[in-house]
Scaffold this active site. Sequence first.
Site, PDB file in Angstrom:
ATOM      1  N   HIS A  54      19.990 -30.905 -28.313  1.00  0.00           N
ATOM      2  CA  HIS A  54      19.359 -31.581 -27.185  1.00  0.00           C
ATOM      3  C   HIS A  54      19.631 -33.088 -27.245  1.00  0.00           C
ATOM      4  O   HIS A  54      20.080 -33.691 -26.260  1.00  0.00           O
ATOM      5  CB  HIS A  54      17.853 -31.296 -27.217  1.00  0.00           C
ATOM      6  N   GLU A  55      19.369 -33.670 -28.401  1.00  0.00           N
ATOM      7  CA  GLU A  55      19.568 -35.113 -28.545  1.00  0.00           C
ATOM      8  C   GLU A  55      21.059 -35.484 -28.566  1.00  0.00           C
ATOM      9  O   GLU A  55      21.451 -36.540 -28.060  1.00  0.00           O
ATOM     10  CB  GLU A  55      18.874 -35.623 -29.812  1.00  0.00           C
ATOM     11  N   HIS A  58      22.248 -35.849 -25.018  1.00  0.00           N
ATOM     12  CA  HIS A  58      21.909 -37.170 -24.472  1.00  0.00           C
ATOM     13  C   HIS A  58      22.926 -38.210 -24.947  1.00  0.00           C
ATOM     14  O   HIS A  58      23.471 -38.987 -24.149  1.00  0.00           O
ATOM     15  CB  HIS A  58      20.523 -37.604 -24.955  1.00  0.00           C
TER      16      HIS A  58
END
Length: 262
Positions: A54-55, A58
């Site tokens: 998820h990170e 980003h």
Amino acid sequence: MVSTSQRRISPVFLGIAAVTAVSGWAVWTGFAERPGIAVFLFVTGAWVVSLCLHEYAHARTALHSGDLSVAAKGYLTLDPLKYTHALLSIVLPVLFVIMGGIGLPGGAVYIDRGRIHGRLRHSLISAAGPLTNVLFAIVCTAPFWLHALDGVPAPFRHALGFLALLQVTAAILNFVPVPGLDGYGVIEPWLSYRIRRQVEPFAPFGLIAVFGVLWIPEANAAFFDAVHGLLRALGVDEFTTYCGFDAYRFWRTADPVCSLPG
């Protein structure tokens, strides 16, 4: 220019992935003497892997949008220890899972927004994380909606269903347009400067507010009705996710219903 060392996969992440793979194998084969522990390690490991991805999504989107600083910060290595705070990044999300089977957002990466031009790019950076949870949910539920469950042991099926529930809850909650969450980050570039300034002081409390709302029984019931509705559309029934959560909490007495064949 991003060096090789700045994008080399972290040994920490590889270790977590290895634990996930081994415990998943133990759940599948029934090798573990106490399958609940194997389910706990498998689901927790896979959940932490999804937090890292998820990170990473980003950071990778920010990199291609013009922010090269994400590489120097170690965000491209998938190392969860590189995120803002180990407690917020890993410990709290796992505690939320244990307490209520909810996949709440975890760590965060700092993006130098001043290096990125264009509102669409800013929105895509915010959306990249929860879209990773959506993709993870699709992968977890693939055996269900593809009707490919023949030969899949019940404990593994239950664990996979529970993991899918975590990904769906994480995706939904991340897309809530509340300051501090990715959903607000998607729409923020399109808001007026005055509104952004007025909302900015509330950003640190957005996640706390969402968690507080989920403690309201009516809101909690409505939220999980929506989650289970989506899961049913993907072929995962409530019995599967319930038994997955039951097995995950191995320190409790297991529900004998979940041990029945079928």
